[in-house]
Design a protein around this motif. Structure first.
Motif, PDB file in Angstrom:
ATOM      1  N   LEU A 183       0.846  -1.129  -0.018  1.00  0.00           N
ATOM      2  CA  LEU A 183      -0.143   0.082   0.128  1.00  0.00           C
ATOM      3  C   LEU A 183       0.792   1.037  -0.124  1.00  0.00           C
ATOM      4  CD1 LEU A 183      -2.855  -0.910   2.488  1.00  0.00           C
ATOM      5  CD2 LEU A 183      -2.856  -0.986  -0.053  1.00  0.00           C
ATOM      6  N   THR A 184       1.939   1.228   0.662  1.00  0.00           N
ATOM      7  CA  THR A 184       2.754   2.363   0.632  1.00  0.00           C
ATOM      8  C   THR A 184       3.367   2.719  -0.796  1.00  0.00           C
ATOM      9  OG1 THR A 184       3.641   1.540   3.040  1.00  0.00           O
ATOM     10  CG2 THR A 184       5.076   3.146   1.628  1.00  0.00           C
ATOM     11  N   ALA A 185       3.754   1.488  -1.398  1.00  0.00           N
ATOM     12  CA  ALA A 185       4.164   1.741  -2.670  1.00  0.00           C
ATOM     13  C   ALA A 185       3.037   2.276  -3.754  1.00  0.00           C
ATOM     14  CB  ALA A 185       4.465   0.177  -3.420  1.00  0.00           C
ATOM     15  N   LEU A 186       1.939   1.924  -3.478  1.00  0.00           N
ATOM     16  CA  LEU A 186       0.700   2.522  -4.313  1.00  0.00           C
ATOM     17  C   LEU A 186       0.464   3.869  -3.887  1.00  0.00           C
ATOM     18  CD1 LEU A 186      -1.872  -0.269  -4.010  1.00  0.00           C
ATOM     19  CD2 LEU A 186      -0.865   0.374  -5.980  1.00  0.00           C
ATOM     20  N   ASN A 187       0.751   4.403  -2.598  1.00  0.00           N
ATOM     21  CA  ASN A 187       0.645   5.540  -2.207  1.00  0.00           C
ATOM     22  C   ASN A 187       1.593   6.715  -2.931  1.00  0.00           C
ATOM     23  OD1 ASN A 187      -1.315   5.159  -0.404  1.00  0.00           O
ATOM     24  ND2 ASN A 187       0.014   4.772   1.198  1.00  0.00           N
ATOM     25  N   ILE A 188       2.897   6.075  -2.986  1.00  0.00           N
ATOM     26  CA  ILE A 188       4.002   6.847  -3.562  1.00  0.00           C
ATOM     27  C   ILE A 188       3.628   6.950  -5.192  1.00  0.00           C
ATOM     28  CG2 ILE A 188       6.454   6.745  -4.614  1.00  0.00           C
ATOM     29  CD1 ILE A 188       7.061   5.088  -1.841  1.00  0.00           C
ATOM     30  N   ASP A 189       3.044   6.030  -5.815  1.00  0.00           N
ATOM     31  CA  ASP A 189       2.716   6.183  -7.053  1.00  0.00           C
ATOM     32  C   ASP A 189       1.706   7.025  -7.361  1.00  0.00           C
ATOM     33  OD1 ASP A 189       2.589   5.152 -10.157  1.00  0.00           O
ATOM     34  OD2 ASP A 189       0.450   4.615  -9.161  1.00  0.00           O
ATOM     35  N   ALA A 190       0.574   7.078  -6.507  1.00  0.00           N
ATOM     36  CA  ALA A 190      -0.712   7.903  -6.568  1.00  0.00           C
ATOM     37  C   ALA A 190      -0.381   9.422  -6.331  1.00  0.00           C
ATOM     38  CB  ALA A 190      -1.589   7.576  -5.446  1.00  0.00           C
ATOM     39  N   CYS A 191       0.653   9.731  -5.383  1.00  0.00           N
ATOM     40  CA  CYS A 191       0.971  11.087  -4.872  1.00  0.00           C
ATOM     41  C   CYS A 191       1.935  11.621  -5.834  1.00  0.00           C
ATOM     42  CB  CYS A 191       1.211  11.099  -3.662  1.00  0.00           C
ATOM     43  SG  CYS A 191       0.001  10.852  -2.498  1.00  0.00           S
ATOM     44  N   PHE A 192       2.871  11.051  -6.148  1.00  0.00           N
ATOM     45  CA  PHE A 192       3.901  11.670  -7.065  1.00  0.00           C
ATOM     46  C   PHE A 192       3.969  11.645  -8.495  1.00  0.00           C
ATOM     47  CE2 PHE A 192       5.956  10.673  -2.912  1.00  0.00           C
ATOM     48  CZ  PHE A 192       6.696  12.073  -2.633  1.00  0.00           C
ATOM     49  N   ASN A 193       2.574  11.035  -8.791  1.00  0.00           N
ATOM     50  CA  ASN A 193       2.157  10.773 -10.285  1.00  0.00           C
ATOM     51  C   ASN A 193       0.781  11.587 -10.477  1.00  0.00           C
ATOM     52  OD1 ASN A 193       4.175   9.530 -11.819  1.00  0.00           O
ATOM     53  ND2 ASN A 193       3.678   7.844 -10.139  1.00  0.00           N
ATOM     54  N   SER A 194       0.242  12.402  -9.305  1.00  0.00           N
ATOM     55  CA  SER A 194      -1.009  13.113  -9.339  1.00  0.00           C
ATOM     56  C   SER A 194      -2.103  12.434  -9.882  1.00  0.00           C
ATOM     57  CB  SER A 194      -0.757  14.397 -10.374  1.00  0.00           C
ATOM     58  OG  SER A 194       0.310  15.206  -9.972  1.00  0.00           O
ATOM     59  N   ARG A 195      -2.378  11.091  -9.193  1.00  0.00           N
ATOM     60  CA  ARG A 195      -3.405  10.292  -9.365  1.00  0.00           C
ATOM     61  C   ARG A 195      -4.491  10.632  -8.255  1.00  0.00           C
ATOM     62  NH1 ARG A 195      -1.838   6.315 -13.021  1.00  0.00           N
ATOM     63  NH2 ARG A 195       0.334   5.880 -12.809  1.00  0.00           N
ATOM     64  N   ILE A 196      -5.601  11.024  -8.772  1.00  0.00           N
ATOM     65  CA  ILE A 196      -6.902  11.574  -7.691  1.00  0.00           C
ATOM     66  C   ILE A 196      -7.282  10.226  -7.122  1.00  0.00           C
ATOM     67  CG2 ILE A 196      -9.066  12.609  -7.529  1.00  0.00           C
ATOM     68  CD1 ILE A 196      -8.278  14.493  -9.751  1.00  0.00           C
ATOM     69  N   PHE A 197      -7.631   9.273  -7.857  1.00  0.00           N
ATOM     70  CA  PHE A 197      -8.159   7.903  -7.148  1.00  0.00           C
ATOM     71  C   PHE A 197      -7.148   6.998  -6.850  1.00  0.00           C
ATOM     72  CE2 PHE A 197      -9.299   3.641  -7.387  1.00  0.00           C
ATOM     73  CZ  PHE A 197     -10.516   3.550  -6.889  1.00  0.00           C
ATOM     74  N   THR A 198      -7.178   6.719  -5.418  1.00  0.00           N
ATOM     75  CA  THR A 198      -6.328   5.657  -5.066  1.00  0.00           C
ATOM     76  C   THR A 198      -6.793   4.427  -4.462  1.00  0.00           C
ATOM     77  OG1 THR A 198      -6.175   6.550  -2.738  1.00  0.00           O
ATOM     78  CG2 THR A 198      -4.640   7.537  -4.632  1.00  0.00           C
ATOM     79  N   LEU A 199      -5.988   3.371  -4.851  1.00  0.00           N
ATOM     80  CA  LEU A 199      -6.508   2.275  -4.298  1.00  0.00           C
ATOM     81  C   LEU A 199      -6.546   1.916  -2.757  1.00  0.00           C
ATOM     82  CD1 LEU A 199      -7.656  -0.778  -5.235  1.00  0.00           C
ATOM     83  CD2 LEU A 199      -5.268  -1.678  -5.119  1.00  0.00           C
ATOM     84  N   THR A 200      -5.621   2.698  -2.073  1.00  0.00           N
ATOM     85  CA  THR A 200      -5.467   2.559  -0.767  1.00  0.00           C
ATOM     86  C   THR A 200      -6.793   3.243  -0.019  1.00  0.00           C
ATOM     87  OG1 THR A 200      -3.046   2.901  -0.816  1.00  0.00           O
ATOM     88  CG2 THR A 200      -4.303   3.490   1.342  1.00  0.00           C
ATOM     89  N   GLY A 201      -7.209   4.332  -0.710  1.00  0.00           N
ATOM     90  CA  GLY A 201      -8.504   4.946  -0.278  1.00  0.00           C
ATOM     91  C   GLY A 201      -9.853   4.058  -0.196  1.00  0.00           C
ATOM     92  N   LEU A 202      -9.940   3.392  -1.488  1.00  0.00           N
ATOM     93  CA  LEU A 202     -10.961   2.256  -1.704  1.00  0.00           C
ATOM     94  C   LEU A 202     -10.862   1.315  -0.477  1.00  0.00           C
ATOM     95  CD1 LEU A 202     -13.516   1.378  -3.447  1.00  0.00           C
ATOM     96  CD2 LEU A 202     -11.727   0.270  -4.858  1.00  0.00           C
ATOM     97  N   ILE A 203      -9.653   0.693  -0.589  1.00  0.00           N
ATOM     98  CA  ILE A 203      -9.308  -0.386   0.377  1.00  0.00           C
ATOM     99  C   ILE A 203      -9.824  -0.064   1.981  1.00  0.00           C
ATOM    100  CG2 ILE A 203      -7.690  -2.069   1.740  1.00  0.00           C
ATOM    101  CD1 ILE A 203      -6.479  -2.147  -1.165  1.00  0.00           C
ATOM    102  N   LEU A 204      -9.384   1.260   2.076  1.00  0.00           N
ATOM    103  CA  LEU A 204      -9.556   1.758   3.634  1.00  0.00           C
ATOM    104  C   LEU A 204     -11.024   1.801   3.924  1.00  0.00           C
ATOM    105  CD1 LEU A 204      -8.844   3.043   6.128  1.00  0.00           C
ATOM    106  CD2 LEU A 204      -8.832   5.406   5.242  1.00  0.00           C
ATOM    107  N   VAL A 205     -11.949   2.307   2.839  1.00  0.00           N
ATOM    108  CA  VAL A 205     -13.263   2.452   3.237  1.00  0.00           C
ATOM    109  C   VAL A 205     -13.947   1.225   3.220  1.00  0.00           C
ATOM    110  CG1 VAL A 205     -15.537   3.473   1.970  1.00  0.00           C
ATOM    111  CG2 VAL A 205     -13.584   4.662   1.840  1.00  0.00           C
ATOM    112  N   ILE A 206     -13.503   0.239   2.251  1.00  0.00           N
ATOM    113  CA  ILE A 206     -14.270  -1.031   2.330  1.00  0.00           C
ATOM    114  C   ILE A 206     -13.808  -1.855   3.688  1.00  0.00           C
ATOM    115  CG2 ILE A 206     -14.073  -3.336   1.355  1.00  0.00           C
ATOM    116  CD1 ILE A 206     -13.784  -2.185  -1.485  1.00  0.00           C
ATOM    117  N   THR A 207     -12.496  -1.596   4.173  1.00  0.00           N
ATOM    118  CA  THR A 207     -12.358  -2.417   5.230  1.00  0.00           C
ATOM    119  C   THR A 207     -13.021  -1.922   6.394  1.00  0.00           C
ATOM    120  OG1 THR A 207      -9.908  -2.843   4.311  1.00  0.00           O
ATOM    121  CG2 THR A 207     -10.205  -3.090   6.774  1.00  0.00           C
TER     122      THR A 207
END
Length: 304
Positions: free
Chosen positions: A156-180
């Motif tokens: 998830l940390t790797a996904l965070n790096i990809d999302a934040c430093f490549n300006s991705r609005i939607f992140t898988l981490t956020g979706l997983i957090l909400v579902i969990t």
């Protein structure tokens, strides 16, 4: 007409300035309270971590290892969150947006892992109580389960790096957090109902250790005020909503303190070893002070 227009502009400006002044004062007080509460939580986490790491007898009970990892994960969350809030309010222009994004996402990720560990703790307790054979297998593989949790955290940390430093609005981490989180909110009432029905069939239930289940329920209940405030928001004034939201927030993040209190009062072994630490004799290890591990056979308590 001109005087009336000027008066309206001045009145609006005064209201705007008063609102800004109130918000600034609120943010200041909130940050001070946040720092204080976080420090208390960090102290509680350190006490949980130190005592469990210090004494091997505590780690023989595997649910203590789960609690140990929960406290370890919760520590950096409590350390960074007030700093992030303070920077966001007072010095956001000094920190790159991508850095803010990454820190925020990491805090959400740590919170997610805390929830996952509590679910694992609850499942562990339930299996130990009602499914002895399955529990034995789960007990043998608990370290593998925790290793998988940390691999999940790294992913998830790797996904965070990809999302934040490549300006991705939607992140898988956020979706997983909400579902969990939603799954946890549904899971706890269900497990409580099932336990309430099943425990009637147990023999000598009162002597069982329910500390893990108490911790799970405390975390669940600590988040309920936030839901109540959320549902009541349309009926509250902005000021009242702000105050109640802050109170609900602090109730929710004080879990390390609740956990420490429950361990102190509910776990005799933890209580004895903690007192041993504060007696300045923590280098001494007296196994005789601690009750022997207890095993259960069809609901009957047996000393090992």
């Amino acid at each position: 007409m001109g005087h009336s227009s000027n008066g309206y502009v001045n009145s609006s400006r005064n209201i705007s300035e008063e609102t800004k002044s109130w918000k600034d004062e609120y943010h200041k007080r909130f940050l001070e309270a946040y720092i204080l509460v976080s420090l208390v939580c960090i102290i509680a986490n350190i006490l949980i971590i130190f005592v469990i790491l210090k004494y091997k007898r505590l780690r023989q009970e595997k649910w203590n290892i789960i609690i140990l990892n929960w406290a370890i994960i919760n520590c950096p969350l409590m350390m960074t969150a007030p700093i992030t809030f303070g920077l966001a309010v007072y010095a956001s222009h000094l920190v790159p947006q991508s850095a803010f994004c990454f820190v925020y996402h990491m805090e959400f990720t740590l919170f997610l892992i805390d929830i996952v560990l509590i679910v694992i703790l609850t499942v562990y307790w339930y299996m130990k109580l009602y499914h002895t054979e399955k529990h034995k297998k789960f007990d043998q593989h608990i370290k593998c389960v925790l290793i998988f949790v940390y691999i999940f955290l790294i992913s998830l940390t790797a996904l965070n790096i990809d999302a934040c430093f490549n300006s991705r609005i939607f992140t898988l981490t956020g979706l997983i957090l909400v579902i969990t989180y939603l799954a946890f909110v549904l899971f706890m009432p269900i497990i409580n109902i099932v336990h309430a029905v099943k425990k009637r069939r147990l023999v000598d239930y009162s002597n069982r250790k329910n500390v893990p289940f108490m911790l799970s329920n405390i975390l669940f209940l600590s988040h309920l005020p936030g839901f109540l405030v959320l549902f009541a928001t349309p009926f509250l004034s902005p000021f009242t909503n702000q105050i109640l939201s802050s109170i609900a927030f602090f109730i929710a993040i004080l879990n390390p303190v609740y956990f420490f209190i429950v361990l102190y009062h509910g776990d005799r072994n933890y209580n004895i070893f903690l007192k041993h630490v504060f007696s300045c004799r923590c280098r001494e290890y007296n196994d005789e002070l601690v009750e022997q591990p207890v095993s259960y056979n069809n609901g009957v308590e047996n000393k090992c």
